[in-house]
Design a protein around this motif. Structure first.
Motif, PDB file in Angstrom:
ATOM      1  N   GLU A  14      -2.713 -58.573  31.208  1.00 35.13           N
ATOM      2  CA  GLU A  14      -2.767 -57.829  29.952  1.00 35.13           C
ATOM      3  C   GLU A  14      -2.041 -58.620  28.862  1.00 35.13           C
ATOM      4  O   GLU A  14      -1.078 -59.346  29.136  1.00 35.13           O
ATOM      5  CB  GLU A  14      -2.103 -56.462  30.128  1.00 35.13           C
ATOM      6  N   GLU A  35       1.536 -58.013  24.003  1.00 34.99           N
ATOM      7  CA  GLU A  35       1.852 -56.873  23.131  1.00 34.99           C
ATOM      8  C   GLU A  35       1.651 -55.528  23.829  1.00 34.99           C
ATOM      9  O   GLU A  35       2.154 -54.501  23.361  1.00 34.99           O
ATOM     10  CB  GLU A  35       1.025 -56.939  21.845  1.00 34.99           C
ATOM     11  N   ARG A  36       0.928 -55.514  24.939  1.00 34.28           N
ATOM     12  CA  ARG A  36       0.717 -54.271  25.676  1.00 34.28           C
ATOM     13  C   ARG A  36       1.797 -54.029  26.737  1.00 34.28           C
ATOM     14  O   ARG A  36       1.840 -52.955  27.332  1.00 34.28           O
ATOM     15  CB  ARG A  36      -0.657 -54.281  26.359  1.00 34.28           C
ATOM     16  N   THR A  37       2.641 -55.003  26.969  1.00 34.71           N
ATOM     17  CA  THR A  37       3.623 -54.891  28.049  1.00 34.71           C
ATOM     18  C   THR A  37       4.559 -53.689  27.892  1.00 34.71           C
ATOM     19  O   THR A  37       4.773 -52.937  28.850  1.00 34.71           O
ATOM     20  CB  THR A  37       4.429 -56.194  28.173  1.00 34.71           C
ATOM     21  N   GLN A  73       4.068 -50.836  26.525  1.00 35.88           N
ATOM     22  CA  GLN A  73       3.285 -49.639  26.823  1.00 35.88           C
ATOM     23  C   GLN A  73       3.059 -49.493  28.325  1.00 35.88           C
ATOM     24  O   GLN A  73       3.187 -48.396  28.885  1.00 35.88           O
ATOM     25  CB  GLN A  73       1.941 -49.718  26.104  1.00 35.88           C
TER      26      GLN A  73
END
Length: 294
Positions: free
Chosen positions: A276, A279-281, A283
């Motif tokens: 992923e 920037e999604r980490t 979340q």
């Protein structure tokens, strides 16, 4: 000629100093057309000893370095003194020397390389990367591999891991790019409270400009690094090649051949694509906390 600060600086250590000096000696030898066998004869050593010296895998005797510099035609007193000082500094113990009672010899080289790296890229399958572990999580991990250790010994091992992390807080920190399998984040090492604290710390770490964390989700299926965890170290000095580090239960493998480096570099690039986006980490970590570690 590229030099590094003496031992005690924030980004140096005897391992890297030996590698730098070895690279300098190799260039000097090749520049004047001396063979390894000829260099070995000059200092009463074997050809393989010269090879190990040039790779930075053994210590240096100042007299040997002086004799080699003479053989290679290095007459400038300032250049000679710089290289001789590098030889002296390369024999100084690293900060980790005081943890010798709990530190295996095969790991000492890695600490020197890690401290000098400009970029650290790692893939982890079972655990949160050591440089990002909280003290409680680190103690739980260390306890798994040292079940018979006394509390004092466990404290020493955890202290060593915490000391390693100081490189991320120095004025010139390396770039850390970690790819972590989702399984490592869901495995309850140390229990719910410890894991919640660890994931919270990970979220905080991702806010640092020099730290990037990506997660490979379960639904990614098989991926490029199915063989296990590894780390690629890259250095700011062009004289130092990248190093691939693979840790085993009782030893470690250090790879620096071009074909090996290329193979692992491609695997790491594919991992970063399959994971992923960074920037999604936060979340993802928050979702895992809410699901498992309320």
């Amino acid at each position: 000629m590229t030099m590094v600060p003496a031992e005690g600086g924030p980004a140096t250590g005897p391992t890297v100093l030996r590698m730098l000096l070895g690279a300098q000696l190799r260039r000097l030898r090749e520049g004047c057309g001396v063979t390894r066998e000829g260099a070995g004869w000059e200092i009463r050593a074997s050809e393989s000893k010269i090879s190990r010296m040039e790779l930075g895998r053994v210590g240096f005797k100042e007299r040997d370095v002086s004799d080699l510099l003479t053989l290679y035609g290095v007459k400038d007193p300032h250049e000679r003194e710089s290289l001789l000082k590098l030889a002296r500094d390369a024999n100084n113990p690293g900060w980790w020397h005081r943890y010798g009672d709990v530190l295996p010899t095969w790991f000492q080289s890695y600490l020197g390389l890690e401290a000098a790296a400009a970029l650290i890229r790692s893939y982890e399958v079972q655990f949160v990367p050591g440089l990002l572990q909280t003290r409680d999580y680190a103690r739980a991990v260390v306890s798994l591999g040292h079940r018979r250790a006394t509390p004092d010994e466990l404290d020493r091992r955890v202290d060593l891991r915490m000391q390693r992390q100081q490189l991320l807080h120095r004025p010139d920190p390396p770039q850390l790019w970690a790819v972590v399998d989702e399984a490592a984040l869901r495995r309850p090492i140390g229990g719910r409270e410890v894991m919640r604290g660890q994931l919270t710390a990970l979220i905080e770490a991702t806010r640092a400009p020099h730290v990037r964390v990506q997660v490979i989700p379960f639904d990614a299926g098989g991926h490029a690094a199915a063989g296990g965890a590894f780390t690629i170290l890259r250095f700011g000095d062009q004289d130092l090649p990248d190093i691939v580090y693979i840790e085993q239960l009782t030893s470690a493998i250090y790879l620096d051949k071009r074909e090996d480096l290329d193979f692992y570099a491609v695997a790491m690039e594919r991992l970063c694509v399959e994971a992923e986006p960074p920037e999604r980490t936060p979340q993802i970590l928050t979702r895992i906390m809410d699901e498992l570690y309320r």
